[in-house]
Each structure stands twice: as C-alpha cells, then as structure tokens.
Design an enzyme around this catalytic site. Structure first.
Site, PDB file in Angstrom:
ATOM      1  N   ARG A 154     -47.836 -12.943 -32.419  1.00 32.55           N
ATOM      2  CA  ARG A 154     -47.644 -12.057 -31.193  1.00 32.55           C
ATOM      3  C   ARG A 154     -47.811 -13.080 -30.142  1.00 32.55           C
ATOM      4  NH1 ARG A 154     -47.359  -6.777 -32.684  1.00 32.55           N
ATOM      5  NH2 ARG A 154     -48.545  -6.259 -34.330  1.00 32.55           N
ATOM      6  N   GLY A 155     -47.300 -12.766 -28.794  1.00 30.84           N
ATOM      7  CA  GLY A 155     -47.299 -13.590 -27.775  1.00 30.84           C
ATOM      8  C   GLY A 155     -46.423 -14.882 -27.938  1.00 30.84           C
ATOM      9  N   ASP A 175     -42.781   1.115 -37.995  1.00 28.08           N
ATOM     10  CA  ASP A 175     -43.255   2.612 -37.297  1.00 28.08           C
ATOM     11  C   ASP A 175     -41.836   3.016 -37.110  1.00 28.08           C
ATOM     12  OD1 ASP A 175     -45.896   1.275 -37.141  1.00 28.08           O
ATOM     13  OD2 ASP A 175     -45.562   1.135 -34.943  1.00 28.08           O
TER      14      ASP A 175
HETATM   15  N1  LIG Z   1     -40.752  -8.134 -22.937  1.00 28.04           N
HETATM   16  C1  LIG Z   1     -40.674  -9.183 -23.562  1.00 28.04           C
HETATM   17  N2  LIG Z   1     -39.902 -10.448 -23.354  1.00 28.04           N
HETATM   18  C2  LIG Z   1     -39.771 -11.444 -24.036  1.00 28.04           C
HETATM   19  N3  LIG Z   1     -40.643 -11.530 -25.354  1.00 28.04           N
HETATM   20  C3  LIG Z   1     -41.528 -10.408 -25.648  1.00 28.04           C
HETATM   21  C4  LIG Z   1     -41.655  -9.182 -24.782  1.00 28.04           C
HETATM   22  N4  LIG Z   1     -42.418  -8.594 -25.546  1.00 28.04           N
HETATM   23  C5  LIG Z   1     -42.711  -8.908 -26.560  1.00 28.04           C
HETATM   24  N5  LIG Z   1     -42.029 -10.405 -26.704  1.00 28.04           N
HETATM   25  C6  LIG Z   1     -42.490 -11.327 -27.861  1.00 28.04           C
HETATM   26  O1  LIG Z   1     -41.823 -10.927 -28.950  1.00 28.04           O
HETATM   27  C7  LIG Z   1     -42.874 -11.089 -30.050  1.00 28.04           C
HETATM   28  C8  LIG Z   1     -43.257 -10.129 -30.923  1.00 28.04           C
HETATM   29  O2  LIG Z   1     -43.781  -8.808 -30.160  1.00 28.04           O
HETATM   30  P1  LIG Z   1     -44.631  -7.706 -30.501  1.00 28.04           P
HETATM   31  O3  LIG Z   1     -44.693  -6.655 -29.585  1.00 28.04           O
HETATM   32  O4  LIG Z   1     -45.920  -8.594 -30.683  1.00 28.04           O
HETATM   33  O5  LIG Z   1     -44.013  -7.296 -31.863  1.00 28.04           O
HETATM   34  P2  LIG Z   1     -42.857  -6.422 -32.227  1.00 28.04           P
HETATM   35  O6  LIG Z   1     -41.522  -7.370 -31.861  1.00 28.04           O
HETATM   36  O7  LIG Z   1     -42.955  -6.161 -33.509  1.00 28.04           O
HETATM   37  O8  LIG Z   1     -42.871  -5.446 -31.228  1.00 28.04           O
HETATM   38  C9  LIG Z   1     -44.029 -11.702 -29.378  1.00 28.04           C
HETATM   39  O9  LIG Z   1     -43.953 -13.399 -29.426  1.00 28.04           O
HETATM   40  C10 LIG Z   1     -43.868 -11.354 -27.658  1.00 28.04           C
HETATM   41  O10 LIG Z   1     -44.363 -12.386 -27.141  1.00 28.04           O
HETATM   42  O1  LIG Z   2     -53.073  -5.929 -36.040  1.00 26.37           O
HETATM   43  P1  LIG Z   2     -51.839  -6.180 -35.592  1.00 26.37           P
HETATM   44  O2  LIG Z   2     -51.013  -7.340 -36.466  1.00 26.37           O
HETATM   45  O3  LIG Z   2     -51.653  -6.434 -34.071  1.00 26.37           O
HETATM   46  O4  LIG Z   2     -51.027  -4.937 -35.900  1.00 26.37           O
HETATM   47  C1  LIG Z   2     -50.824  -3.727 -35.500  1.00 26.37           C
HETATM   48  C2  LIG Z   2     -49.616  -2.921 -35.336  1.00 26.37           C
HETATM   49  O5  LIG Z   2     -48.638  -3.289 -35.901  1.00 26.37           O
HETATM   50  C3  LIG Z   2     -47.585  -2.297 -36.335  1.00 26.37           C
HETATM   51  O6  LIG Z   2     -47.932  -2.355 -37.792  1.00 26.37           O
HETATM   52  C4  LIG Z   2     -46.257  -2.606 -36.143  1.00 26.37           C
HETATM   53  O7  LIG Z   2     -46.104  -3.210 -34.618  1.00 26.37           O
HETATM   54  P2  LIG Z   2     -45.014  -4.024 -34.216  1.00 26.37           P
HETATM   55  O8  LIG Z   2     -43.850  -3.440 -34.583  1.00 26.37           O
HETATM   56  O9  LIG Z   2     -45.309  -4.277 -32.604  1.00 26.37           O
HETATM   57  O10 LIG Z   2     -45.368  -5.547 -35.107  1.00 26.37           O
HETATM   58  C5  LIG Z   2     -48.249  -1.149 -35.488  1.00 26.37           C
HETATM   59  O11 LIG Z   2     -48.188  -0.037 -36.276  1.00 26.37           O
HETATM   60  C6  LIG Z   2     -49.749  -1.489 -35.348  1.00 26.37           C
HETATM   61  O12 LIG Z   2     -50.467  -0.903 -34.334  1.00 26.37           O
END
Ligand SMILES: Nc1ncnc2c1ncn2[C@@H]1O[C@H](COP(=O)(O)OP(=O)(O)O)[C@@H](O)[C@H]1O
Ligand SMILES: O=P(O)(O)OC[C@H]1O[C@](O)(COP(=O)(O)O)[C@@H](O)[C@@H]1O
Ligand SMILES: [Mg+2]
Length: 567
Positions: free
Chosen positions: A236-237, A292
């Site tokens: 993440r991030g 999800d």
């Molecule tokens: N608004 C955004 N703009 C650019 N990158 C983003 C944004 N939100 C999330 N990301 C990047 O996308 C990646 C995954 O986001 P995350 O929310 O953790 O998981 P998911 O894609 O499963 O929702 C991370 O590396 C994060 O920095």
């Molecule tokens: O502990 P982590 O890796 O942050 O993941 C927890 C989260 O990841 C998920 O499984 C999926 O979330 P994303 O789709 O943002 O990756 C959520 O249901 C849960 O809250």
C-alpha cells in the site's frame, strides 16, 4: 447518423485563469487548470462514428466546477471523457486511445490472424463498433443508455510484437486469483502476440522506482496459479506518479498492466494522465482486483466467488461450535471494509446464519428491536445461533464506545477496529448481567480467505480478464477491463474510480437475506429514507457538462440501474 461529443477544455486564456484563481484560491484544481486536451483531429480519428468535437464554451467552463462538486468529475477528468451519441438515446462512454495524442501512430495486422489455435474461429476479431450496454433491463420506450467499448482482439494493433515491452504490477491487499492473472498476462502476451519482453514490478507501485524489474516468461510463471498471494509482492502507499512514469519512460516500457482495487485504479488513472501529458506511446490496462467486490460498474471482481466459498468453511465451523454448546453462539468476521457483499453472499449460501451485519445497514445493540434482544430471542427459540459480520459493520458503534480517533493505512484507507472482538465482549457482558449461561466462539478467517488460490471458476474469469486486457493494450486503448452484464468491456478509469459498489439495502437481494435469516432489519424509518436517498444520488455516474440534454438523460437513466449489487 450517430454523432459524438468530445469534451475539450477551453483554449488557454490567462484572464480566465486569473479569475478562477481569485474565485477559488484554496482549490488546487482551479489553480492547475485543465490538462492539455487531445487535438480535435486525433479525437475524431479514434471514434467509430463520424464525430463532432465540442469545445466547451468559456461560459460553460466555470460550470465545470459546479459539475465537479455535484458529480465528482474533475475538470481534468472532463478533458479525458469521450462521449459519443447514437440513435435512440445510445451513448458510448469511450476509453482513451493512443491516437488521441499520437494521431500518426502506425497500425499493424493482428498476429492472431495467423495463429493456428484461432484460425478455426469463425469471427475471432470483435467488430470495431461493438459495445456493451450498462443497462440490460429495459422498457418498451427506454433509451438505449450508456454503453462501453466491447473488449476483445482487433483486426489492427498499434504495436509490433518485438516492439512491446510490457510490465505487470500488483497493488493493495491480497485476493485469490492474483497469480492467475499474472500468469495469463505473461502467457497470453507470449503465446497470442509473440511478446518476449515482459517484466514484473516488485511490491506494488513503489517497485517501479525502488526495485529491480523481474523478467517474466511463460516458464517462470507456469505453476504460480496454484499458489495464493502474488509472486510479484504487493504494498500500500508509495504511489509517486512522476517517479513511476520517469521509470516507464527510461526503461522504454510501452504496456503497463496494473492489477489492483479502487485505490490502484486511481493510481493507474494518474499514470495514464502523466503518460498522455508526456506524449508517450504507452497503453495502460487496469485489471480490477477486490475481494470485497466494491468496484463500481463491473458485475463481479475475480476472487469474490473463491472468498464466498472459503467463508462457508468458517461458517460451518461456527455452526458446529454453536450447536455443540448450550446457548452457543458462533460469530464469524468476514472481509468487507465498506461493502458487505462477501458477508451477504456467504450468508445466503450457507443458510445456517441467523444474523448478518454489513457496513451498509446500520444496527444498534440495546433496547427494543436491538441486536442483543434479537440474540436473546434466538437463543431462547433455537438454543444456538450463528452471526456473520463484515469487518466494516458497526464501526460507528465501536468508535463511540471506545472514543478512539480515526487512523489510516499507507494508502489512506481507514483502519478498522475489530467489530468481531467488540461484539463478542458486548454479547458476553449482556448475558452475564442477565445471569444467563452462554458460550460464544469468535472466528476470524479473513486473512486465511484472502490468501488461498482461486477456485476453478475464478481461474477461468482471471484468464479471460487477462486476455481482454492484452487485446485492449495491443489495440492502443487505456482502460479498466471488466465484465459488464456478462460481456467483457473497456471502461474509462474515471468511471470505476468515482463511485464504489455497495450492497443496496433497498434492493431485493438484501430483502432475500433478511427473509432467509429472519433477522430484524434494525432500520428506523429515518435509516430507510436515508438509504433510498443515497441510492438515488450515490450511484449517480459522473456527468460531464457540455452534453446534450439527450445524453445527460441517458446518464441519469442508467444511474438508477448502475449498481451491480443485484446479481
Ligand atoms: N487516489 C489515489 N491516487 C493515486 N494512487 C492511489 C490513490 N489511492 C491509492 N493509491 C495507490 O494504490 C495502491 C493500492 O491502494 P489501496 O487502497 O491500498 O488498495 P486497493 O487498490 O486494493 O484499493 C497504493 O500503492 C496507493 O498508494
Ligand atoms: O491488512 P491489510 O493488508 O491492510 O488489508 C485489509 C483490507 O484488505 C481488504 O481485504 C481488501 O482491501 P483492498 O481492496 O483495499 O486491498 C479489505 O477487506 C481489508 O480491510
Ligand atoms: Mg481498496
């Protein structure tokens, strides 16, 4: 004759910019102004119909701010929106193409036409004009509504095989099927399009600029679909658009495959915009991953079926534990940060569940009609009960009782408090105060569910998604790929990132669940009114300005049926 509207920002005008800056000093969007738009001739070339481009008039330009506030489309986004109109209210919400900014990009015959495996297929290439409707339930006089470009191989491609340098990245949380998608991207590129330069980016977005790229071959990914997780690693991030695109540019990457959820697709959109700003010949293909099932527009995300199936094992165990004790309660927590689809489907599939709690449906603990009263009643009637709770449910209740402050993960997602643990204590305390003997067993299988390999049907789904992504990238499009009403389609990034798919508690599916568990809805009239109002507004797709009344209407009509919650 079909006609098209391409939303182009107004010509540069210093005075206009100054006025906007004065008006909205605090708004970075107003300061940065619109990005460069594709030249009209380029946009026309990318369209299937004879198109007319609409440059937004200076008068309507300020309206974009109102539009952005009302519908979450930014001015920057409006510059990439490609809308075409057809007969009977037909609207194509098209995806960007390389010729939008590289009008002279050469085309090549698709190498698939000489592929022995596909030579017997009657019509292997999809028709350039094929589109997929967002709304399939129609009435006699309905408009045809919003459509997306149909996915699939095209007669002509914009890359020669030995010119392609592809990379694959996985971001966000784990989900069953990630390795299958990676495998099929590598094998599909190699076997269908003879591509040999394929790279894996390690550990999510930050891997673009902080780690070595892995070389991927059909041999190196041969059996990875049998394993859970992602062989590339994820995180993440770490999304730094400039650094990411610098690396794409420096290494000569021209196809970027990005597997991830809503946050990741937002990141993919940023990458696409930067690529276009720099005028690079690069296709960006997003493949939505979310256990999800919270991504808008698409029917269902890969890994969801596997998750629901695996959740059955936890629910079965909870049921066995509950049945084997006097006044036994089995409590299972399932994933679902904002959307309770896994909990809802796992409950409907199991039939052993007496109560399902999801983020979309508020509930309360104490007093008449509350959860504790229902638990007491159920134990009296049945001597045991099973509760399934989605991780995002009841967060307001815990926050109130523990008065904690909100925390976020590296991607900016809200960190959740453990609703399962909190409910366990609350239920225990309640029965203790009433001096009623009971046992509660709390099962949290969330990470176990997320880490398994995908089941057979998800494997097939992952394969098809990967192939659709490859065909689209080879054809020069940038998009998020997904199943829309059972057909694969290329969806504009702004569409999938501007809303979230949620369980509609006013839909028949949630009613089915309530009738199958026999639980109370816990909803007050105010909650119901709010839910109805949210349905009316929340799923309203972003509506770019400059559209004819006719097109705007089509968007509005599709909004009422745009949720994929009612599968
Ligand atoms: N608004 C955004 N703009 C650019 N990158 C983003 C944004 N939100 C999330 N990301 C990047 O996308 C990646 C995954 O986001 P995350 O929310 O953790 O998981 P998911 O894609 O499963 O929702 C991370 O590396 C994060 O920095
Ligand atoms: O502990 P982590 O890796 O942050 O993941 C927890 C989260 O990841 C998920 O499984 C999926 O979330 P994303 O789709 O943002 O990756 C959520 O249901 C849960 O809250
Ligand atoms: Mg997410």
């Amino acid at each position: 004759m079909a006609s098209s509207h391409i939303i182009l920002p107004p010509d540069d005008d210093e005075e206009e910019q100054r006025r906007l800056e004065e008006e909205e000093d605090e708004d970075p969007w107003a300061r940065s102004g619109p990005p460069p738009a594709a030249p009209e001739h380029a946009v026309k070339a990318a369209l299937p119909f004879s198109a007319t481009c609409v440059r937004i008039s200076r008068d309507s330009y300020p309206n974009l701010r109102a539009l952005r506030n009302a519908s979450s489309v930014s001015l920057a986004d409006a510059a990439y929106v490609k809308i075409s109109e057809g007969d009977f209210g037909y609207v194509l919400d098209d995806v960007p193409h390389l010729v939008d900014h590289l009008p002279d990009a050469p085309t090549y015959p698709n190498p698939l036409q000489d592929h022995p495996a596909y030579s017997t297929v009657k019509q292997y290439f999809v028709n350039e004009d094929d589109t997929v409707p967002q709304k399939v339930v129609v009435q006699k006089n309905s408009r045809r509504g919003v459509h997306f470009r149909r996915a699939g191989p095209r007669q002509k491609v914009y890359f020669e095989s030995d010119e392609v340098k592809a990379c694959i990245v996985t971001c966000g949380g784990l989900c069953p099927g990630l390795n299958t998608v990676i495998r099929e991207l590598v094998c599909g590129l190699a076997h269908m399009y003879n591509v040999s330069k394929i790279y894996g980016i390690q550990n999510g977005y930050k891997g673009f600029y902080s780690s070595n790229y892995l070389t991927l071959t059909p041999k190196s990914v041969d059996d990875i679909h049998k394993r859970g997780g992602t062989v590339l690693g994820t995180s993440r991030g770490g999304h730094d658009t400039k650094k990411i695109v610098d690396n794409i540019q420096d290494r000569g990457i021209n196809q970027v495959y990005i597997i991830g959820g809503d946050g990741t697709q937002k990141g993919a959109y940023e990458i696409f915009k930067e690529i276009r700003k720099r005028g690079l010949k690069v296709s960006v293909a997003g493949i939505p991953k979310t256990i999800d099932n919270d991504i808008a527009i698409i029917d269902k995300s890969f890994g969801f079926d596997t998750a629901v199936e695996e959740a059955q094992r936890a629910i079965d165990s909870a049921h066995v534990e509950a049945c084997s004790a006097e006044n036994g309660i089995g409590l299972v927590k399932l994933m679902g940060r904002y959307s309770g689809f896994i909990a809802m489907y796992a409950t409907l599939a199991s039939r052993d569940v007496d109560c399902c709690l999801i983020p979309e449906s508020p509930f309360y603990m104490d007093g008449e009609g509350g959860l504790l009263q229902y638990v007491e009643r159920r134990l009296k009637e049945n001597k045991h009960m099973v509760i399934v709770v989605a991780e995002g449910a009841g967060q307001d209740l815990i926050a109130k009782s523990l008065s904690t402050s909100e925390q976020q993960d590296a991607s900016g997602n809200k960190l959740l408090l453990d609703i399962g643990l909190w409910l366990t204590h609350k239920i225990k305390d309640h029965f203790k105060s009433k001096k009623i003997e009971m046992t509660i067993k709390y099962i949290d299988p969330t990470y176990m569910i997320r880490a398994i390999p995908s089941n057979a049907s998800d494997n097939v789904y992952c394969t098809l998604l990967a192939h659709s992504a490859i065909h689209g990238a080879m054809a020069g499009y940038s998009f998020t790929v997904g199943n829309v009403n059972g057909r694969h389609a290329y969806i504009p990034f702004y569409r999938v990132t501007s809303t979230r798919n949620k369980v509609k508690i006013t839909d028949r599916m949630w009613a089915r669940l309530l009738s199958s568990t026999n639980q109370p809805s816990f909803l007050s009239q105010k909650d119901i009114d709010e839910a109805k109002e949210n349905d009316r507004t929340a799923n309203k797709p972003p509506l770019p300005t400059g559209l004819s009344h006719h097109v705007a209407n089509s968007f509005d009509q599709s909004a009422s049926s745009s949720s994929n919650s009612q599968i």
